[in-house]
Design a protein around this motif. Structure first.
Motif, PDB file in Angstrom:
ATOM      1  N   LEU A 131       0.730  -1.129   0.366  1.00 11.08           N
ATOM      2  CA  LEU A 131       0.340  -0.196  -0.280  1.00 11.08           C
ATOM      3  C   LEU A 131       1.012   1.418   0.086  1.00 11.08           C
ATOM      4  N   PRO A 132       1.532   1.303   0.960  1.00  7.24           N
ATOM      5  CA  PRO A 132       2.521   2.332   0.722  1.00  7.24           C
ATOM      6  C   PRO A 132       2.972   2.906  -0.432  1.00  7.24           C
ATOM      7  N   ILE A 133       3.259   1.799  -1.056  1.00  3.39           N
ATOM      8  CA  ILE A 133       4.429   2.195  -2.591  1.00  3.39           C
ATOM      9  C   ILE A 133       3.464   2.255  -3.486  1.00  3.39           C
ATOM     10  N   LEU A 134       2.420   1.590  -3.757  1.00  2.92           N
ATOM     11  CA  LEU A 134       1.576   1.079  -5.072  1.00  2.92           C
ATOM     12  C   LEU A 134       0.509   2.380  -4.584  1.00  2.92           C
ATOM     13  N   VAL A 135      -0.374   3.082  -3.874  1.00  3.56           N
ATOM     14  CA  VAL A 135      -0.777   3.773  -3.524  1.00  3.56           C
ATOM     15  C   VAL A 135      -0.911   5.356  -4.450  1.00  3.56           C
ATOM     16  N   PRO A 136       0.355   5.484  -3.396  1.00 11.52           N
ATOM     17  CA  PRO A 136       1.009   7.072  -3.764  1.00 11.52           C
ATOM     18  C   PRO A 136       1.197   6.336  -6.147  1.00 11.52           C
ATOM     19  N   LEU A 137       1.668   5.731  -6.333  1.00 14.18           N
ATOM     20  CA  LEU A 137       1.709   5.522  -7.951  1.00 14.18           C
ATOM     21  C   LEU A 137       0.571   4.670  -8.289  1.00 14.18           C
ATOM     22  N   SER A 138       0.022   4.974  -7.773  1.00 21.30           N
ATOM     23  CA  SER A 138      -1.789   4.564  -8.205  1.00 21.30           C
ATOM     24  C   SER A 138      -2.970   5.759  -8.524  1.00 21.30           C
ATOM     25  N   HIS A 139      -2.529   6.654  -7.546  1.00 18.66           N
ATOM     26  CA  HIS A 139      -3.303   8.026  -7.073  1.00 18.66           C
ATOM     27  C   HIS A 139      -2.540   9.399  -8.199  1.00 18.66           C
TER      28      HIS A 139
END
Length: 246
Positions: A131-139
């Motif tokens: 989550l802390p890696i991919l959530v910002p990238l998804s955003h």
């Protein structure tokens, strides 16, 4: 034509392909079962309004009893055009599709309870360090309106040592899962959860791999695909025939 197929509601992205893992689980099942369907794209800012307008049930309820509307949602007119079935919640949709369209099962006989437990682990334990890696990238890959809808520190990218520490936590989860799946070595090549045949559990796991590949192809997927002698790349290839987006 579109009125005679299942509608899957998904969130749009500026990336060439959708990435949301919970929604990919359902797309995999629709493709695997060869059920005619189409995708309707709904920005996050419009999810509640859109789902209320079609009569979709809420996914859950907040502590203040306010209903929560999330994707995926399906509308199925195939069984009754006058009274289409409208469902939310990925697990409920998966079970409905299996019961309503039993051909090409994704829950082999006697496996539903264990597969449900496995998918719960994938969603709530295995994917959590991502989550802390991919959530910002998804955003970053959301359309502008949806990006503005989500704000806060959870959408800030990790850098340097923090990022590498997060990837180590991800690797630990993959290591554990590899050990578990190795127990199937005598029942196939160890690639899929049931040993030989693809099932719902594989689609849930591959949905996470799609998320990694879509939003972090050069960093995340380049790492993961090489772990455990290419096991995860092999699973991707096994599922590849069911990745079409309609």
């Amino acid at each position: 034509m579109s009125q005679n197929v299942i509608t899957l509601y998904d969130a749009p992205s500026i990336a060439p392909q959708p990435w949301a893992p919970n929604i990919w689980r359902i797309r995999f099942i629709l493709n695997f079962k060869r059920l005619p369907h189409r995708t309707v794209w709904v920005e996050f800012t419009d999810v509640e309004t859109t789902l209320r307008s079609i009569g979709a049930p809420p996914t859950s309820t907040r502590g203040d009893n306010r209903p929560v509307y999330t994707l995926p949602v399906i509308v199925d007119p195939l069984r009754s055009r006058s009274h289409p079935t409208i469902l939310s919640n990925a697990q409920s949709i998966a079970e409905y599709l299996e019961t309503s369209y039993p051909a090409r099962p994704v829950f082999p006989e006697g496996s539903r309870a264990l597969q449900t437990l496995f998918v719960h682990h994938i969603q709530d334990v295995f994917a959590k360090p991502l989550l802390p890696i991919l959530v910002p990238l998804s955003h970053q890959r959301l359309p502008e309106r949806s990006q503005a809808y989500f704000q806060g520190p959870a959408y800030s990218q990790l850098t340097g040592p923090q990022r590498e520490q997060a990837w180590r936590a991800v690797k630990e989860q993959f290591d554990f899962l590899a050990v578990v799946l190795d127990k199937n070595a005598g029942d196939g090549d160890g690639t899929v959860v049931q040993g030989r045949d693809l099932s719902y559990a594989d689609f849930a796991l591959c949905s996470v791999l799609i998320w990694i590949e879509r939003v972090s192809p050069h960093d995340g997927w380049s790492r993961v695909r090489g772990w455990h002698s290419g096991r995860w790349a092999r699973l991707w290839e096994r599922c590849k025939d069911y990745m079409d987006v309609y």
